[in-house]
Design a protein around this motif. Sequence first.
Motif, PDB file in Angstrom:
ATOM      1  N   ARG A 110       0.670  -1.300  -0.113  1.00 39.88           N
ATOM      2  CA  ARG A 110       0.006  -0.051  -0.024  1.00 39.88           C
ATOM      3  C   ARG A 110       0.987   1.115   0.043  1.00 39.88           C
ATOM      4  N   SER A 114       0.890   3.704  -3.241  1.00 38.68           N
ATOM      5  CA  SER A 114       0.363   5.056  -2.811  1.00 38.68           C
ATOM      6  C   SER A 114       1.369   6.106  -3.153  1.00 38.68           C
ATOM      7  N   ARG A 115       2.632   5.916  -2.748  1.00 37.46           N
ATOM      8  CA  ARG A 115       3.660   6.604  -3.027  1.00 37.46           C
ATOM      9  C   ARG A 115       4.276   6.777  -4.468  1.00 37.46           C
ATOM     10  N   ASP A 118       0.785   7.533  -6.698  1.00 39.90           N
ATOM     11  CA  ASP A 118      -0.047   8.474  -6.218  1.00 39.90           C
ATOM     12  C   ASP A 118      -1.695   7.775  -5.893  1.00 39.90           C
ATOM     13  N   MET A 119      -1.689   6.688  -5.483  1.00 38.14           N
ATOM     14  CA  MET A 119      -2.748   6.148  -5.273  1.00 38.14           C
ATOM     15  C   MET A 119      -3.284   6.082  -3.993  1.00 38.14           C
ATOM     16  N   SER A 120      -4.449   6.366  -3.779  1.00 36.84           N
ATOM     17  CA  SER A 120      -5.334   6.398  -2.363  1.00 36.84           C
ATOM     18  C   SER A 120      -5.628   5.005  -2.090  1.00 36.84           C
ATOM     19  N   GLN A 122      -5.468   3.244   1.463  1.00 39.99           N
ATOM     20  CA  GLN A 122      -5.569   3.351   2.903  1.00 39.99           C
ATOM     21  C   GLN A 122      -5.837   1.777   3.596  1.00 39.99           C
ATOM     22  N   ASP A 126      -8.324  -1.714  -0.752  1.00 40.26           N
ATOM     23  CA  ASP A 126      -8.196  -0.583  -1.837  1.00 40.26           C
ATOM     24  C   ASP A 126      -7.114  -1.045  -2.940  1.00 40.26           C
ATOM     25  N   TYR A 175       5.358  10.790  -5.272  1.00 37.95           N
ATOM     26  CA  TYR A 175       5.513  11.137  -3.987  1.00 37.95           C
ATOM     27  C   TYR A 175       6.856  12.195  -4.080  1.00 37.95           C
TER      28      TYR A 175
END
Length: 182
Positions: A110, A114-115, A118-120, A122, A126, A175
Amino acid sequence: MILTQNTNFDNVEKVIRNFPENLKINDILDMPSEILEEKIKEAGFYKQKGKCIKELFLFIKENSGISNLTNVKKLREKIIRINGIGNETADVFLLYIVNEKKFVSDAYARRLFSRVFDMSVQKYEDLNAIAKYYETNLTVKKLQEFHAKIDVFCIKFCTKTPKCNHCVFRKECKYVKKSNEL
């Protein structure tokens, strides 16, 4: 997989050395809880983990061994009912113990997705779309390697305080781009 929850792998390695190499399911089931807890103490949450390990091993024994655990969907549903086993531990069990195609959406995966993209992400769920893609396109062995590489990469570079200057993704990483804009 149970021992690795909420601890670092150095502690897990110490715990593993407390057991003989040829340990059998019955050895754990026959072991008094207090002795098991003492052996796994360095992994933290040893009372909960000890109980969880015993419950999982009993489940395996009652189903005549791992080789008889074939209905993956039902298997996942059943082991998640064991206190201490959630989505991640269930998927690790399926991937490494039952050799089923599962993408493990652990905290490292995750964080990386995410970084870098740039995916959301949490929650565990997800990454379901990503998980389906990799489960469809990779073999069990490749999924195991991919999971391990993500974990090692994040332990070395994509830590809570990332080491972006040494990261192979730094040129494409969302990120890093956001950080440079600040």
